[in-house]
Design an enzyme around this catalytic site. Structure first.
Site, PDB file in Angstrom:
ATOM      1  N   LYS A  10      35.069  30.281  32.473  1.00  0.00           N
ATOM      2  CA  LYS A  10      35.418  31.747  32.321  1.00  0.00           C
ATOM      3  C   LYS A  10      36.879  31.837  32.192  1.00  0.00           C
ATOM      4  O   LYS A  10      37.654  30.941  32.455  1.00  0.00           O
ATOM      5  CB  LYS A  10      34.791  32.238  33.514  1.00  0.00           C
ATOM      6  CG  LYS A  10      33.304  32.335  33.500  1.00  0.00           C
ATOM      7  CD  LYS A  10      32.682  32.856  34.907  1.00  0.00           C
ATOM      8  CE  LYS A  10      31.229  33.146  34.903  1.00  0.00           C
ATOM      9  NZ  LYS A  10      30.792  33.762  36.144  1.00  0.00           N
ATOM     10  N   TYR A  50      25.568  39.485  29.659  1.00  0.00           N
ATOM     11  CA  TYR A  50      25.168  39.841  30.948  1.00  0.00           C
ATOM     12  C   TYR A  50      23.985  40.865  31.027  1.00  0.00           C
ATOM     13  O   TYR A  50      23.968  41.430  32.019  1.00  0.00           O
ATOM     14  CB  TYR A  50      26.219  40.141  31.664  1.00  0.00           C
ATOM     15  CG  TYR A  50      26.766  38.455  32.290  1.00  0.00           C
ATOM     16  CD1 TYR A  50      25.966  37.780  33.033  1.00  0.00           C
ATOM     17  CD2 TYR A  50      28.115  38.405  32.080  1.00  0.00           C
ATOM     18  CE1 TYR A  50      26.865  36.593  33.233  1.00  0.00           C
ATOM     19  CE2 TYR A  50      28.799  37.301  32.476  1.00  0.00           C
ATOM     20  CZ  TYR A  50      28.186  36.356  33.223  1.00  0.00           C
ATOM     21  OH  TYR A  50      28.840  35.132  33.562  1.00  0.00           O
ATOM     22  N   ASN A 113      34.476  33.055  39.483  1.00  0.00           N
ATOM     23  CA  ASN A 113      33.912  31.597  39.974  1.00  0.00           C
ATOM     24  C   ASN A 113      33.940  30.669  38.953  1.00  0.00           C
ATOM     25  O   ASN A 113      33.118  29.646  38.859  1.00  0.00           O
ATOM     26  CB  ASN A 113      32.611  31.884  40.472  1.00  0.00           C
ATOM     27  CG  ASN A 113      31.558  32.414  39.437  1.00  0.00           C
ATOM     28  OD1 ASN A 113      31.945  32.673  38.192  1.00  0.00           O
ATOM     29  ND2 ASN A 113      30.260  32.354  39.994  1.00  0.00           N
ATOM     30  N   HIS A 116      30.023  29.680  33.994  1.00  0.00           N
ATOM     31  CA  HIS A 116      28.895  30.100  33.786  1.00  0.00           C
ATOM     32  C   HIS A 116      27.787  29.010  33.468  1.00  0.00           C
ATOM     33  O   HIS A 116      28.040  28.197  32.553  1.00  0.00           O
ATOM     34  CB  HIS A 116      28.461  31.135  32.821  1.00  0.00           C
ATOM     35  CG  HIS A 116      27.128  31.525  32.427  1.00  0.00           C
ATOM     36  ND1 HIS A 116      26.522  32.266  33.199  1.00  0.00           N
ATOM     37  CD2 HIS A 116      26.200  30.978  31.454  1.00  0.00           C
ATOM     38  CE1 HIS A 116      25.260  32.372  32.367  1.00  0.00           C
ATOM     39  NE2 HIS A 116      25.039  31.565  31.482  1.00  0.00           N
ATOM     40  N   GLU A 127      21.242  32.532  25.474  1.00  0.00           N
ATOM     41  CA  GLU A 127      22.531  32.372  25.538  1.00  0.00           C
ATOM     42  C   GLU A 127      23.150  31.518  24.397  1.00  0.00           C
ATOM     43  O   GLU A 127      24.132  31.729  23.806  1.00  0.00           O
ATOM     44  CB  GLU A 127      22.825  32.029  27.003  1.00  0.00           C
ATOM     45  CG  GLU A 127      22.500  32.976  27.993  1.00  0.00           C
ATOM     46  CD  GLU A 127      22.761  32.250  29.471  1.00  0.00           C
ATOM     47  OE1 GLU A 127      23.095  31.254  29.596  1.00  0.00           O
ATOM     48  OE2 GLU A 127      22.505  33.105  30.350  1.00  0.00           O
TER      49      GLU A 127
HETATM   50  P1  ADP Z   1      25.177  32.407  38.560  1.00  0.00           P
HETATM   51  O1  ADP Z   1      26.258  32.372  37.737  1.00  0.00           O
HETATM   52  O2  ADP Z   1      25.327  31.314  39.807  1.00  0.00           O
HETATM   53  O3  ADP Z   1      23.850  32.265  37.850  1.00  0.00           O
HETATM   54  P2  ADP Z   1      24.413  35.267  38.905  1.00  0.00           P
HETATM   55  O4  ADP Z   1      23.500  35.044  37.812  1.00  0.00           O
HETATM   56  O5  ADP Z   1      23.686  35.682  40.189  1.00  0.00           O
HETATM   57  O6  ADP Z   1      24.960  33.888  39.396  1.00  0.00           O
HETATM   58  O7  ADP Z   1      25.378  36.263  38.514  1.00  0.00           O
HETATM   59  C1  ADP Z   1      25.997  36.110  37.398  1.00  0.00           C
HETATM   60  C2  ADP Z   1      27.758  36.186  37.553  1.00  0.00           C
HETATM   61  O8  ADP Z   1      27.894  37.551  38.398  1.00  0.00           O
HETATM   62  C3  ADP Z   1      28.273  35.111  38.694  1.00  0.00           C
HETATM   63  O9  ADP Z   1      28.511  33.867  37.993  1.00  0.00           O
HETATM   64  C4  ADP Z   1      29.415  35.988  39.062  1.00  0.00           C
HETATM   65  O10 ADP Z   1      30.401  35.923  38.182  1.00  0.00           O
HETATM   66  C5  ADP Z   1      28.918  37.487  39.223  1.00  0.00           C
HETATM   67  N1  ADP Z   1      28.371  37.709  40.472  1.00  0.00           N
HETATM   68  C6  ADP Z   1      27.281  37.246  40.947  1.00  0.00           C
HETATM   69  N2  ADP Z   1      27.177  37.827  42.226  1.00  0.00           N
HETATM   70  C7  ADP Z   1      28.331  38.782  42.546  1.00  0.00           C
HETATM   71  C8  ADP Z   1      28.536  39.527  43.465  1.00  0.00           C
HETATM   72  N3  ADP Z   1      27.860  39.612  44.793  1.00  0.00           N
HETATM   73  N4  ADP Z   1      29.756  40.260  43.445  1.00  0.00           N
HETATM   74  C9  ADP Z   1      30.495  40.131  42.110  1.00  0.00           C
HETATM   75  N5  ADP Z   1      30.250  39.290  41.328  1.00  0.00           N
HETATM   76  C10 ADP Z   1      28.992  38.533  41.332  1.00  0.00           C
HETATM   77 MG    MG Z   2      22.772  33.366  36.521  1.00  0.00          MG
END
Ligand code: ADP
Ligand code: MG
Length: 140
Positions: A10, A50, A113, A116, A127
């Protein structure tokens, strides 16, 4: 089972100069890069990627973040690649991720974070197709 998964470095991790360290973690973790490129998403392209999260409260800021700068998208192949990749990434929230995981090392907060990873075979197929055509996917 040999699988393929979509991996994204990212914008925050690209800014931290961590592209090489992250791809190295995947290679050392038993996964093989079969496609990779750097792209910059528009806001609309980030929203399309997304779309599954469009009703979530963080959707607007997440898609701003994902379109703020270049990302590195890769397709990784290997035994149970989808789960293995997510294991190497660690928990969504870097504060909760295990020591040594990519998100622990390079993530900033739950949104920024660093990476992805696809979460299931059907999302991986969507994807991968979002970023790569058949000619860009290399057999290993
Ligand atoms: P992952 O990437 O671990 O599969 P998710 O699919 O739940 O997690 O969420 C997609 C992305 O959205 C996350 O990687 C993160 O960048 C963002 N995200 C997830 N939860 C939150 C939150 N509570 N607040 C802000 N951003 C979030
Ligand atoms: Mg996810």
């Amino acid at each position: 089972m040999i699988e393929r998964t979509l991996s994204i470095v990212k914008p925050d991790a690209v800014t931290k100069n961590a592209i090489g360290a992250i791809l190295e973690t995947f290679e050392n973790g038993g996964l093989t890069v079969v496609a990779t490129k750097m792209v910059k998403l528009t806001k609309a392209q980030a929203e399309g990627f997304y779309a599954v999260h469009s009703e979530r409260p963080f959707f607007p800021t997440l898609t701003d973040f994902m379109s703020e700068g270049p990302i590195v998208v890769s397709v990784l192949e290997g035994e149970n690649a989808i789960a293995r990749h997510r294991e190497l990434l660690g928990a969504t929230d870097p504060a909760e991720a295990e020591e040594g995981t990519v998100r622990k090392r390079f993530g900033t907060n739950i949104e920024r974070n660093a990476t992805h990873g696809s979460d299931a075979p059907d999302t991986a197929a969507f994807e991968i197709g979002y970023f790569f055509n058949a000619l860009e996917l290399h057999r290993r």
